[in-house]
Design an enzyme around this catalytic site. Structure first.
Site, PDB file in Angstrom:
ATOM      1  N   VAL A 132      -1.393   0.296 -10.986  1.00 19.49           N
ATOM      2  CA  VAL A 132      -1.904  -0.647  -9.995  1.00 19.49           C
ATOM      3  C   VAL A 132      -1.071  -0.640  -8.711  1.00 19.49           C
ATOM      4  O   VAL A 132       0.045  -0.141  -8.670  1.00 19.49           O
ATOM      5  CB  VAL A 132      -1.964  -2.077 -10.577  1.00 19.49           C
ATOM      6  CG1 VAL A 132      -2.879  -2.111 -11.775  1.00 19.49           C
ATOM      7  CG2 VAL A 132      -0.573  -2.568 -10.974  1.00 19.49           C
ATOM      8  N   GLU A 133      -1.646  -1.228  -7.652  1.00 23.44           N
ATOM      9  CA  GLU A 133      -1.048  -1.329  -6.323  1.00 23.44           C
ATOM     10  C   GLU A 133      -0.592   0.042  -5.802  1.00 23.44           C
ATOM     11  O   GLU A 133       0.493   0.193  -5.254  1.00 23.44           O
ATOM     12  CB  GLU A 133       0.105  -2.345  -6.305  1.00 23.44           C
ATOM     13  CG  GLU A 133      -0.386  -3.773  -6.499  1.00 23.44           C
ATOM     14  CD  GLU A 133       0.677  -4.817  -6.186  1.00 23.44           C
ATOM     15  OE1 GLU A 133       1.682  -4.481  -5.552  1.00 23.44           O
ATOM     16  OE2 GLU A 133       0.488  -5.972  -6.584  1.00 23.44           O
ATOM     17  N   GLY A 134      -1.466   1.017  -5.975  1.00 20.45           N
ATOM     18  CA  GLY A 134      -1.166   2.385  -5.546  1.00 20.45           C
ATOM     19  C   GLY A 134      -0.697   3.208  -6.723  1.00 20.45           C
ATOM     20  O   GLY A 134       0.442   3.087  -7.156  1.00 20.45           O
ATOM     21  N   ARG A 152       3.819  -4.961  -3.002  1.00 20.95           N
ATOM     22  CA  ARG A 152       4.259  -3.796  -3.778  1.00 20.95           C
ATOM     23  C   ARG A 152       5.768  -3.808  -3.975  1.00 20.95           C
ATOM     24  O   ARG A 152       6.273  -3.284  -4.965  1.00 20.95           O
ATOM     25  CB  ARG A 152       3.827  -2.520  -3.042  1.00 20.95           C
ATOM     26  CG  ARG A 152       4.071  -1.241  -3.823  1.00 20.95           C
ATOM     27  CD  ARG A 152       3.765  -0.012  -2.995  1.00 20.95           C
ATOM     28  NE  ARG A 152       2.351   0.139  -2.753  1.00 20.95           N
ATOM     29  CZ  ARG A 152       1.792   0.204  -1.547  1.00 20.95           C
ATOM     30  NH1 ARG A 152       2.541   0.095  -0.475  1.00 20.95           N
ATOM     31  NH2 ARG A 152       0.498   0.363  -1.415  1.00 20.95           N
ATOM     32  N   SER A 178       1.000 -12.177  -4.792  1.00 20.88           N
ATOM     33  CA  SER A 178       1.082 -10.841  -4.218  1.00 20.88           C
ATOM     34  C   SER A 178      -0.126 -10.677  -3.316  1.00 20.88           C
ATOM     35  O   SER A 178      -0.492 -11.597  -2.585  1.00 20.88           O
ATOM     36  CB  SER A 178       1.116  -9.803  -5.339  1.00 20.88           C
ATOM     37  OG  SER A 178       1.245  -8.498  -4.827  1.00 20.88           O
TER      38      SER A 178
END
Length: 758
Positions: free
Chosen positions: A440-442, A318, A150
């Site tokens: 996570v990731e926003g 994402r 990722s």
């Protein structure tokens, strides 16, 4: 220029242009980069007010190529058989050494690296499928695999690295010589990646005995997955050039660099404890560490371009990693909960036959179908080489939230069976892990409230971004001409959507076209109506609130919910067509689509009831829903039908839960439940004979099963073979519904080993 155009400009578009510049200020540099980094895909159609459904149907059907399928059948299955999640999480707090070695050797960390560098170069769909299947077995293992594939050095180097950087690092990452991590998040900068406080300064310094141009950087990062075991650190920081060594710009901006973990001054190796899961996660620090300019990803030409790089790569990752975890929860809970609801009995019948349980089971099945549909549609966009930032934000937020909901449902249905941790518990660690996926990731709150509609309204609208660009044009005369042309088209667009919304309201959407016939046709018509309604509401929101819309997060979140559920419904319709319109799937298809329409209605009702400009809210409601909002939640009969399907072995259940790892070992937790489930179904007819004999008074009601079978055998109701099958099935059932237990001494000493189940 005609007299009409001159008059229109003078009396209408020019005043509107001045008002537009006032209420919609130009995009900031970071906002512009975020907009330019993302692309518009199916989300643009949904925002248009008249989506072309044939476009959706024409997107490629997701599939694995021969190489990807072989990897799934061999390396992946071997890995899954090696994993013991209880041992990983509760005993070792780490993946076993042989698993780490297997992941390196078989290139699980290089799914996205090109073959020319020794990677596997798999599709986004294959990447997602692999992570999903691992996650049904072990979230800790899945996170360990997904992170290098990722946002991280591998992806950043592949897209932006210099040739020398690619030639050196990518083969090492591909063969597992190096394990990467990427240090973005810190105590003061989480979802706001643009607010990174870590600083670097361009300067000269000593490197390998020579004075070279480089950067002196300090950082303090937290929550970095794989940091404790990483050998190479990707680092994001803000770069300054106070002495003008590389140009006139003093504040250069976010920059990304690659630093060996054993480089002097790099602090790495400590661990966090992420909710008692065992994936490697920890801090990294550095103070005044000098690195050569050649270590900037992309070299000196890419200093200050880190924000663009991060936005592009984060949006792609994402759409793969977190949706994969959410989908895994669906596959696991649907298969295991369906089995448990049949095996577990209360008041003499399977608990799945109780309507209260069926309601939750319906949600599990309906959401699972929707999760898999959204997963495959989102990876399709990525494999088409699109950069759909809004689509991936929708997938990340809603798929992790759906997973949280159905995991709670599964926990409720399993009750005591789910809350006692041990090797037999297949839900507990996933329950711990869902907040990680949410965060996570926003973080989900930010993703819903600021990203989906906040960016989507500007990026997906056919005219607004162009109008904002015109407003920012320093050539006032040229900008005025461009704005006049755009505004004319925008007004026509708005009139079309307003009139279409009113027509839909009074005709029940019957005049909208559907690309198919049959039971799903009406959903296309209603979703087209919702698309028109969104276009109307978005125009009024942007016009009346202007720049204030950024701060009205409850407004943007709810409008984003409409867009999101339009996307999720689209995914369901696409999956249903791609898979050949499977009739057995219709209860789940109806459930998912009725849920999406209902949620669109709820979001519209909430945003219009709470719109900051009350008159505008009432006006939009009158234009879009003059007769009211009539989209009820999914019907109860669908939940009952879905529950019946989940409690019945066969191709339908296997297709819905095909990513769930069952296992063949005696100790595999899902397999324990599955064996009992299958055995109980095989004796279903025998149970019916016993029940009928009890009802007829031939066998007493309140005696043990063994006694009932003995009487039934003597009376010739069942055969000796039947009795043996019943005893075997009951033995498996009793084992499956038990929970692990431990001695008091084991709790004191740690390293719990389960005692024999009672």
């Amino acid at each position: 220029m005609s007299m009409f155009v001159n008059m229109r400009k003078r009396y209408f578009s020019d005043p509107a242009f001045k008002l537009f510049k006032k209420v919609l200020p130009p995009l900031s540099d970071t906002e512009r980069e975020a907009m330019e980094a993302g692309g518009v895909w199916w989300d643009g159609e949904l925002f248009s007010g008249s989506p072309n459904w044939q476009t959706l149907h024409n997107y490629p059907k997701p599939s694995l190529n021969a190489e990807e399928q072989a990897f799934m059948d061999n390396q992946l299955e071997t890995l899954l058989a090696m994993l013991d999640d209880y041992q990983i999480v509760q005993e070792d707090k780490d993946l076993p050494p042989q698993v780490w070695e297997f992941l390196r050797q078989e290139k699980f960390f290089s799914l996205i690296i090109g073959k020319e560098y020794g990677g596997l170069d798999f599709s986004a769909h294959a990447n997602s499928t692999i992570v999903s299947r691992i996650a049904t077995r072990s979230l800790s293992a899945a996170v360990s695999v997904m992170v290098p594939n990722s946002l991280g050095p591998g992806e950043l180097l592949s897209h932006y690295g210099t040739q020398d950087q690619k030639d050196y690092w990518l083969p090492r990452l591909a063969n597992g010589t190096d394990i990467p991590c990427f240090a973005l998040t810190g105590p003061e900068a989480g979802s706001d990646a643009g607010g990174i406080p870590d600083q670097g300064t361009v300067c000269y310094g000593e490197f390998e005995g020579k004075e070279v141009l480089g950067i002196r950087v300090s950082w303090n990062k937290r929550y970095i997955t794989l940091a404790p075991v990483a050998t190479v650190l990707g680092l994001a920081f803000k770069l300054q050039d106070p002495d003008g060594l590389i140009g006139d710009k003093k504040d250069i901006g976010i920059t990304c660099a690659l630093i060996p973990a054993d480089y002097p001054g790099v602090e790495i190796g400590e661990r966090h404890d992420p909710l008692n899961l065992a994936f490697m996660n920890g801090p990294t620090r550095g103070q005044d560490v000098f690195i050569p300019m050649a270590w900037v990803i992309g070299g000196q030409d890419y200093v200050g371009r880190g924000w663009r790089m991060l936005v592009e790569c984060l949006s792609a990752g994402r759409g793969i990693s977190l949706p994969a975890l959410g989908t895994a929860v669906g596959h696991l809970t649907a298969r295991a909960t369906g089995a448990y609801a049949y095996v577990r009995k209360q008041f003499g019948m399977s608990i799945g036959n109780f309507e209260g349980v069926a309601q939750a089971m319906g949600r599990i099945g309906g959401y699972t179908y929707m999760l898999e549909a959204a997963r495959t549609l989102t990876t399709t966009s990525l494999d088409m080489k699109e950069k759909p930032g809004i689509v991936t934000a929708i997938a990340k937020y809603h798929m992790t939230e759906m997973a949280r909901t159905i995991l709670n449902d599964a926990m409720d249905i399993h009750a005591g069976r789910a809350i006692q941790l041990g090797p037999m518990n297949y839900l507990g660690h996933h329950y711990f892990g869902m907040p990680v996926a949410i965060t996570v990731e926003g973080a989900n709150i930010l993703t819903r409230n600021l990203m989906i509609f906040g960016q989507g309204a500007t990026r997906c609208h056919p005219f607004v971004l162009k109008e904002m660009e015109a407003a920012a044009n320093p050539d006032t005369e040229q900008a005025s001409k461009e704005f006049d042309a755009l505004l004319s088209k925008h007004i026509g667009f708005a009139i079309k959507n307003v009139s279409g919304s009113l027509l839909n309201a009074f005709t029940g959407s019957r005049l909208n076209r559907a690309p198919v016939s049959g039971e799903t046709a009406e959903y296309y018509r209603h979703l087209s109506r919702m698309s028109r309604g969104l276009a109307v509401a978005a125009d009024f929101a942007m016009l009346s609130l202007g720049g204030e819309l950024k701060r009205r997060e409850m407004v943007s979140a709810r409008l984003g919910d409409v867009l999101s559920h339009l996307y999720l419904a689209s995914a369901v319709l696409k999956r249903y067509e791609d898979e050949g319109r499977q009739q057995q799937d219709l209860p789940m298809v109806h459930y998912a689509l009725q849920h999406c329409l209902h949620q669109c209605g709820v979001a519209f009702d909430e945003v219009l009831s709470n719109f900051p400009r009350k008159g505008i809210g009432r006006l939009v409601r009158t234009l879009v829903f003059p007769l009211g909002i009539h989209y009820p939640a999914p019907k109860d009969e669908l939940s009952v039908a879905i529950t019946k399907g989940l409690m019945t072995p066969g191709a339908h259940r296997d297709r819905l839960t095909h990513l769930c790892y069952v296992g063949e070992k005696e100790s595999d937790p899902v397999a324990i439940m599955e064996r009992a489930f299958v055995a109980m179904h095989e004796v279903k007819g025998i149970e019916k004979k016993i029940a009928e004999a009890v009802k007829a008074g031939e066998i007493p009601r309140k005696i043990s099963l063994s006694e009932k079978l003995e009487i039934a055998l003597s009376a010739g109701i069942v055969t000796k073979d039947d009795v043996e099958k019943m005893h075997n099935a009951e033995q498996l059932r009793q084992h499956a519904i038990q929970v692990d237990h431990f001695s008091a001494e084991q709790f004191k000493q740690g390293g719990l080993q389960p005692g024999k189940a009672a």
